[in-house]
Design an enzyme around this catalytic site. Sequence first.
Site, PDB file in Angstrom:
ATOM      1  CG  ASP A 427      74.571 -34.915  90.327  1.00 28.53           C
ATOM      2  OD1 ASP A 427      75.795 -34.992  90.169  1.00 28.53           O
ATOM      3  OD2 ASP A 427      73.751 -35.532  89.623  1.00 28.53           O
ATOM      4  CD  GLU A 480      78.559 -32.495  88.719  1.00 28.94           C
ATOM      5  OE1 GLU A 480      79.316 -33.257  88.114  1.00 28.94           O
ATOM      6  OE2 GLU A 480      77.335 -32.696  88.813  1.00 28.94           O
TER       7      GLU A 480
END
Length: 749
Positions: A427, A480
């Site tokens: 993330d 990401e």
Amino acid sequence: MTARPAVRQPAGLPCPQPCNRYGYPMTNALLAEIDALVAGTHHNPHALLGAHPGPEGVWVRALRPLARSVHVLLANGSRVELPHLHKGVFAGVVPGAEVPDYRLVVRYDDGTELTVDDPYRHLPTLGELDIHLIQEGRHEELWRVLGAHTKRFPSVLGDTEGTAFTVWAPNARGVRVIGDFNHWDGTGHPMRSLGSCGVWELFIPGVGDGTRYKYQVLGADGVWREKADPVAFATQAPPETASVVFTSRYTWQDDEWLTQRAAADLHRKPMSIYEVHLGSWRPGLSYRELADQLVDYVRELGFTHVEFLPVAEHPFGGSWGYQVTSYYAPTARFGSPDDFRYLVDRLHQAGIGVFLDWVPAHFPKDDWALSRFDGTALYEHPDPRRGIHPDWDTLIFNYGRTEVRNFLVANALFWLEEFHIDGLRVDAVASMLYLDYSRESGQWEPNAYGGRENLDAIDFLRELNATAYRRNPGIAMIAEESTAWPGVTRSTDTGGLGFGFKWNMGWMHDTLSYLQHDPVHRQYHHNEVTFSMVYAYSENYVLPLSHDEVVHGKRSLLYKMPGNEWQRCANLRALLAYMWAHPGKQLLFMGNEIAQGDEWSHDAGVQWWLLRYPHHAGMRRLVADLNRLYRNTRALWSQDTVPEGFTWLDGGDASGNTLSFLRWGDDGSVLACLVNFSGRPHPERRVGLPYAGRWREILNTDAVLYGGSGVSQPGIIEASEETPWQGQPASALVTYPPLGVSWLVFDGT
């Protein structure tokens, strides 16, 4: 409480200071040691407590602050009294030259008598190699030595079972263990420091699985803090915050899956991902209940993988798991760690891979967790310009500290190896890479070369990916990363970050931006829907329609689309079929497969009741067919990462809102994709095709069974070489359905 019996002084021995019953003086040094022990500041309580040979025999000292009396029980059944010395320390001499096996018989004022093992007679549970690797920040299996581990040791008086507690707190002035076993009073359980590695350790007999515990840490700033174990394997269910002793006893049944995974190259395999928030997919289900219901649902829809929003324990449900406090513990909201293993195992047995969202970019400020763990900025960067995340008011890991990098790399390996996870979606990578991320001028500090790149984070990500792939062949590390950072999926030995895949945020933003325009106006934004092919092979991409796009006022995918209900559904069907045909792997967040109308809510969950309506049931049917056709069509996945897998037929029809292209398989197979983002059909359109002969429509998003209007191809399509077209040797007349996508495959001459 009744006073303890006075320590007697043998007759004839002058003793100006307090003496023990054997006549040895209680020196100021010994009193100071005991004071430090009880205060929790003694770095080596085992040097004072436990059994120690001496000229008079074996000295045994025990710390039992609330005891009335303490005796040593020997293997022959005899007992030796340990008189009370000072502040709960009892001491005496056991005859003999060698340390015997013994137990302590402890009596309390209420008459209770317990026979217990002595925590301070046991050697450290960490070996020299473990200590060296921790100190170097290179212990790839850190979870095997830190945390709480149940152990059994044989002895003459019977096996000793207990738990070894081990924690890294290098700047602490003292550390104690508290929990159910000592009424959350750590006075009787100070830990020993293992030296410059910064680790504190204590084996406590009689403590087993299910015991709740924390550490009392006296920080370098002189403040006592109660801290959850950073390497706890289980926790209390939030809002409670204690760690829980847990030993896995799970027996895996997924050997066949792991063998196949190790031999596979995901870049050349089908990969369509169903993104799931476990707590709201069907609210109220446990891990084991999810194993029954989610597995069947995902298999029915044909997804190859699921991706779970973060599973590691987090106190605030509204963070969706992205503010982690216990990195080594699956959330207790849905069951035990072995229950989560069961869910993963069942998915693997069904042929479904499992990815996890993983959050090394930041962690919350909760004072019982990682924040200022030993009274210093230990896990977080000490400079707020690098240590505080301005978007989320969270703390940023100090990637330049080897032990912190080790904590994170080992944590990734823990999920991959202990839970058989098939890959991690990392993330917020962009926030790690840039020192000026979300910061104004003057709020960030340049690197050593004057740049804005976070060199420590870059080194960490390279180490993470290289280590994960080396130890676990066949996994996928997914970034990401929302910027144009070069080489995210390039190997580390060629200067890349070493990820296997990267989310294509550009494709997602441009495509959704294009589709939110009314079809009449889309011709003026045609570049938004074609630009992704300019850079499609610069990285290995996943095309994400994730949870981030259906929250915080962004509206659901359905309601991003213009028009009435039918038009919205048609637009969404066309988007999904275009997405499945576009180079790259696919990710779809739960609820989008049924065209959910509301934004996602972690409290409300998916609007399953919509399936009673034809448009929503048709959307789910389409997604199932997309996955079925995708898995069975090599042209859609075997050359996702090379330009040879894609050929434009016509990417310039802005006025007609159409696209057409070919996808090629590594076996020479081919699929033609015809996309019409206008609200009217385009019949009798000529399209170039690579082969003359019969072509067949295998998918039409405007089909009635999906909720469409039923505009389809007129039976078998005959391609002829009489009219070469669009750079292809053959062509045919076809129909582009309104707000629809048609897939054609070659059926032979």
